[in-house]
Design an enzyme around this catalytic site. Sequence first.
Site, PDB file in Angstrom:
ATOM      1  N   HIS A  93       0.831  -1.205   0.000  1.00  0.00           N
ATOM      2  CA  HIS A  93       0.000   0.000   0.000  1.00  0.00           C
ATOM      3  C   HIS A  93       0.868   1.259   0.000  1.00  0.00           C
ATOM      4  O   HIS A  93       0.554   2.233  -0.680  1.00  0.00           O
ATOM      5  CB  HIS A  93      -0.925   0.003   1.228  1.00  0.00           C
ATOM      6  CG  HIS A  93      -1.959  -1.080   1.180  1.00  0.00           C
ATOM      7  ND1 HIS A  93      -3.292  -0.832   1.069  1.00  0.00           N
ATOM      8  CD2 HIS A  93      -1.830  -2.425   1.181  1.00  0.00           C
ATOM      9  CE1 HIS A  93      -3.961  -1.975   1.023  1.00  0.00           C
ATOM     10  NE2 HIS A  93      -3.082  -2.962   1.092  1.00  0.00           N
ATOM     11  N   ASP A 141      -5.989   5.827   1.967  1.00  0.00           N
ATOM     12  CA  ASP A 141      -6.091   4.446   1.489  1.00  0.00           C
ATOM     13  C   ASP A 141      -7.523   3.947   1.696  1.00  0.00           C
ATOM     14  O   ASP A 141      -8.091   4.144   2.784  1.00  0.00           O
ATOM     15  CB  ASP A 141      -5.105   3.607   2.316  1.00  0.00           C
ATOM     16  CG  ASP A 141      -4.867   2.239   1.731  1.00  0.00           C
ATOM     17  OD1 ASP A 141      -5.848   1.560   1.397  1.00  0.00           O
ATOM     18  OD2 ASP A 141      -3.698   1.842   1.632  1.00  0.00           O
TER      19      ASP A 141
END
Length: 457
Positions: free
Chosen positions: A21, A114
């Site tokens: 990520h 995110d």
Amino acid sequence: MEERKKYVAHCLVLPYPAQGHINPMLEFSKRLIQRGVKVTLVTVVSNWKVVSRKNFTSIEVESISDGYDEGGLAAAESLEVYLETFRRVGAQTLAELLQKLAGSSHPPDCVIYDGFMPWALDVAKNFGLLAAAFFTQSCTTNTIYLHTYNKLLELPLTQTGYLLPGLPKLEAEDLPSFLNRYGTYPGYFYVVVNQVSNIDKADWVLANTFYELEQEVVDWLFKIWPLKTIGPTLPSMYLDKRLQDDKNYGIEMYVPKSEACIKWLDDKPKGSVVYVSFGSFAGPNVEQAEELASGLRDSGSYFIWVIRDSEQEQLPKGFLDTAEKGIIVNWCPQLQVLTHEALGCFITHCGWNSTLEALSLGVPVIAMPLWTDQITNAKLIKDVWKIGVKAVADEKDIVRKETITHCIKEILETEKGNEIKKNSIKWKNLAKSSVDEGGSSDKNTAEFVDELVHRRA
Ligand code: UDX
């Protein structure tokens, strides 16, 4: 005031604290910086300590707390407890950070958060900021999760064949593991499905993919979300080579300790080496590692196998003495390996980053998915983009050595392998074009920055 004039806008970039990520969000940040945006990376305290700060010349770093400042996820009693604590403590400490930055010389205009952390959107909106969700997985996967969230996919799965908008027909065994093995990892199931829980409030949805790769599903999502495809987020040096500041950002624990494997590759014949890696998180169990080891040895091919230190004991004793053509490393510079002339194919777990990297660099794939979206990525690799084969597991969910040897030979030695290589080159060119000047992702990134500048207060 001077500081404000230097930049067209200021974005806080908030990745979920995992390699798969942080990397894509940092790479996208470089593209924003190139367009005059100030970027502040917000990481959790336990990661902040290992951020390779010397590399961060043009990105500032701030931290929030996940509630586990010593050790992060590893220090939590369970994943579920970690995620719940992170949601609560993260929201509170993000609010404190935004409060602090509101009084700085250039307060943030937008939070790029995110998708795994939808609570960050609510915090950003409380401060009157713009907010962009960043999805680190494919639009195919996100569409499946969207249908799950909206209860349009009934769980547990019972149907044969699922037809979702913009997607090829998928069988239950092609769907992400949290769906086809419903009940496993409830914490992650909650996280991936709830990515879309408050998405209506987001000003943009950024996706690490490119239009040409997932055209039909992107067209469908575009009707319901303010979606912009901005990938693949590989460093520019591997694609369009247009970024001046293209340093390899990263977090210290994952920076390769040595580049010995590149030297090792240098004297191997063109297209002869099999590269094996299962990403930064999961790995094969002992039985699977044994089968893989035998399959690699029996194929007679050169190979590099990445096994993290914590998993070295999975390896059969004395394996390397019998497999003279291979090396084991605990981490490697994957992009350098994938672009090396000696590379023949990539046995991968099909994490979305590894999938995009193989596809964008024209490397044929042997798909060995383990869990989560990797299962669906493997389906796309084999049947939609046709850039690889799948190493099919038996009823015990183990890929046997004969299958592994067969897949390697199929890619390296057969006509089918040649077809796959041709397709891989086609996708490599499309990936490069998408981020190159005027390409779909380049245009979307430019539009995002224009809209950001226009809409900020
Ligand atoms: C996870 C999930 O598995 C994935 O499915 C999801 O889409 C994103 O988060 P991870 O398992 O770590 O990620 O796999 P992947 O997404 O492939 O990311 C791994 C990254 O580590 C890649 O960018 C790869 O280049 C890098 N890597 C891996 C190295 O640099 N060196 C290595 O030796 C191994």
